[in-house]
Design an enzyme around this catalytic site. Structure first.
Site, PDB file in Angstrom:
ATOM      1  N   TYR A   1       0.804  -1.227   0.000  1.00 31.68           N
ATOM      2  CA  TYR A   1       0.000   0.000   0.000  1.00 31.68           C
ATOM      3  C   TYR A   1       0.834   1.272   0.000  1.00 31.68           C
ATOM      4  O   TYR A   1       0.336   2.337   0.327  1.00 31.68           O
ATOM      5  CB  TYR A   1      -0.960  -0.002   1.205  1.00 31.68           C
ATOM      6  CG  TYR A   1      -2.162  -0.917   1.028  1.00 31.68           C
ATOM      7  CD1 TYR A   1      -2.246  -1.817  -0.027  1.00 31.68           C
ATOM      8  CD2 TYR A   1      -3.221  -0.872   1.922  1.00 31.68           C
ATOM      9  CE1 TYR A   1      -3.343  -2.649  -0.184  1.00 31.68           C
ATOM     10  CE2 TYR A   1      -4.320  -1.697   1.781  1.00 31.68           C
ATOM     11  CZ  TYR A   1      -4.378  -2.586   0.722  1.00 31.68           C
ATOM     12  OH  TYR A   1      -5.470  -3.398   0.580  1.00 31.68           O
TER      13      TYR A   1
ATOM     14  N   LYS B   1       2.436 -15.164   3.545  1.00 31.23           N
ATOM     15  CA  LYS B   1       2.380 -15.980   2.329  1.00 31.23           C
ATOM     16  C   LYS B   1       3.815 -16.306   1.936  1.00 31.23           C
ATOM     17  O   LYS B   1       4.227 -16.146   0.787  1.00 31.23           O
ATOM     18  CB  LYS B   1       1.651 -15.182   1.219  1.00 31.23           C
ATOM     19  CG  LYS B   1       1.338 -15.986  -0.021  1.00 31.23           C
ATOM     20  CD  LYS B   1       0.207 -16.969   0.148  1.00 31.23           C
ATOM     21  CE  LYS B   1       0.053 -17.819  -1.087  1.00 31.23           C
ATOM     22  NZ  LYS B   1      -0.992 -18.854  -0.948  1.00 31.23           N
TER      23      LYS B   1
ATOM     24  N   ASP C   1      -4.227 -17.620   3.079  1.00 26.76           N
ATOM     25  CA  ASP C   1      -5.451 -18.182   2.488  1.00 26.76           C
ATOM     26  C   ASP C   1      -6.060 -19.244   3.393  1.00 26.76           C
ATOM     27  O   ASP C   1      -7.281 -19.331   3.539  1.00 26.76           O
ATOM     28  CB  ASP C   1      -5.224 -18.706   1.056  1.00 26.76           C
ATOM     29  CG  ASP C   1      -3.857 -19.295   0.819  1.00 26.76           C
ATOM     30  OD1 ASP C   1      -2.982 -19.132   1.695  1.00 26.76           O
ATOM     31  OD2 ASP C   1      -3.644 -19.932  -0.222  1.00 26.76           O
TER      32      ASP C   1
ATOM     33  N   ASP D   1      -5.887  -5.699   5.764  1.00 24.59           N
ATOM     34  CA  ASP D   1      -7.049  -4.964   5.288  1.00 24.59           C
ATOM     35  C   ASP D   1      -8.197  -5.943   5.030  1.00 24.59           C
ATOM     36  O   ASP D   1      -9.332  -5.758   5.491  1.00 24.59           O
ATOM     37  CB  ASP D   1      -6.661  -4.219   3.995  1.00 24.59           C
ATOM     38  CG  ASP D   1      -7.726  -3.257   3.525  1.00 24.59           C
ATOM     39  OD1 ASP D   1      -8.705  -3.040   4.259  1.00 24.59           O
ATOM     40  OD2 ASP D   1      -7.581  -2.721   2.412  1.00 24.59           O
TER      41      ASP D   1
HETATM   42 MG    MG Z   1     -10.366  -1.686   4.316  1.00 26.79          MG
END
Ligand code: MG
Ligand code: NAI
Length: 335
Positions: A123, A171, A204, A228
């Site tokens: 991000y 991951k 996952d 998020d």
């Molecule tokens: Mg969000």
């Protein structure tokens, strides 16, 4: 007396911050509310989404309660929320998800907390065209410093709040170097907290496990993008973004906010639900060491949510923002 900067924000922001201020005042915690502006209306008034005065006030007082901010539509507008997180280095986004009575959900007795890294990862906004309209590139950055501080924050929180488990989600089987670094740092830091049960889990699998058996999790710490998504999944387990609070914490500054938006469709109608911001305000009171009042307000919310006559329509009530606020205040005055 605590000095707290309050940013009502846009849309329903004014209504829900007013409600939360009334409830905290009714709890007896002495707070000097210092009002500041940010968001769309700040931009309309001053040409700046986060005016200098607001930055100065947050810098001086270091604690803020923030309503939702509308991001102006159009080119070149960065989210004011993202700007605030970066300006004050608020590296931990803490999002508890706790079942509340009277809130519809197929899951009961959920109590888990996500620590999301809030300043780096995918991000950071480093995107570009390698070939215009044909090939897009996205760069993520994970640093030792950035990982250490959020992972340590999650363990410190677990220790202080007497929580039992921390799960680190990653991951590293595919993104071996970047999320591999995050995992390696988690493995190292966990050794300093032998009383806390630590595990790592691939993101996952975590998503699936959170739906099959969310009760196995206590605290989850993860990188920005994963956090998020997973924190919204967690909110979904307890009834959605309308009933979950959040804190953005750095080393010397904290901003508490609801995770929902400014809800322009219902603004000014006195039907917005202040519960999410109120839960964020409870986190703020704990941050200010007002634990007893935080607990009393929590009890008042639980009692009030079970009376549908005073609750807002979004949770199946027939009341409005004012009736809900008054009921919570009345409970606090009675106790
Ligand atoms: Mg969000
Ligand atoms: P939203 O969360 O504002 O609204 C989605 C739906 O949920 C609407 O139907 C709304 O009426 C309802 N809702 C939201 N909060 C509610 C509450 N407290 N009580 C009752 N109903 C509630 O999301 P949307 O419409 O996507 O975004 C609107 C604006 O908010 C946009 O400008 C967006 O940029 C901004 N936004 C700001 C955030 C923040 O400041 N943290 C977070 C998300 C969006």
């Amino acid at each position: 007396m605590h000095n707290v900067v309050v940013i009502p924000g846009d849309g329903i922001g004014k209504e829900i911050t007013k409600s939360v201020q009334q409830i905290i005042d009714a709890s007896g915690v002495p707070i000097n509310w210092i009002e500041a502006i940010a968001g769309l209306h700040a931009w309309e008034e001053t040409g700046n989404q986060i005016p200098e005065d607001t930055v100065d006030l947050i810098r001086t007082h270091r604690v803020a309660l923030k309503g939702p901010l509308t991001t102006p539509v159009g080119e070149g507008f960065k989210s004011a929320n993202v700007m605030l997180r970066q300006l004050f280095n608020l590296y931990s986004n803490i999002r508890p998800a706790r079942s509340l009575p009277g809130i519809q959900s197929p899951f009961k007795d959920i109590d888990l907390i996500t620590f999301r890294e809030n300043t780096e990862g995918l991000y950071i906004g480093r995107e570009r065209w390698a070939v215009q309209n044909e090939e897009a590139e996205l760069t993520g950055v994970i640093t030792r410093k950035g990982s250490e501080r959020v992972i340590r924050a999650s363990f410190e929180f677990a220790r202080k709040q007497h929580r039992k488990k921390v799960a680190l989600a990653h991951k590293a089987n595919i993104l071996k170097i970047s999320t591999g670094l995050f995992l390696q740092i988690g493995n190292e830091i966990s050794k300093e907290y032998p009383e806390i049960e630590y595990r790592d889990i691939i993101i996952d699998n975590l998503a699936m496990q959170m739906v099959i058996n969310p009760w196995q999790f206590d605290i989850i710490v993860t990188t920005n993008l994963f956090g998020d998504i997973i924190s919204d999944l967690a909110a979904g387990l307890v009834g959605g973004l309308g009933v979950t609070g959040s804190a953005n914490m750095g080393d010397d500054c904290a901003i508490f906010e609801a995770v929902h938006g400014s809800a322009p469709d219902i603004a000014g109608k006195n039907i917005a639900n202040p519960t999410a911001l109120l839960l964020s305000a409870i986190m703020m009171l704990n941050h200010l060491d007002e634990h007893e009042a935080a607990l009393r307000i929590q009890k008042a919310i639980i009692a009030t949510l079970s009376d549908k006559r005073v609750c807002t329509p979004d949770v199946g009530g027939t009341g409005n923002t004012s009736t809900y606020t008054e009921a919570v205040c009345a409970f606090l005055r009675r106790e």
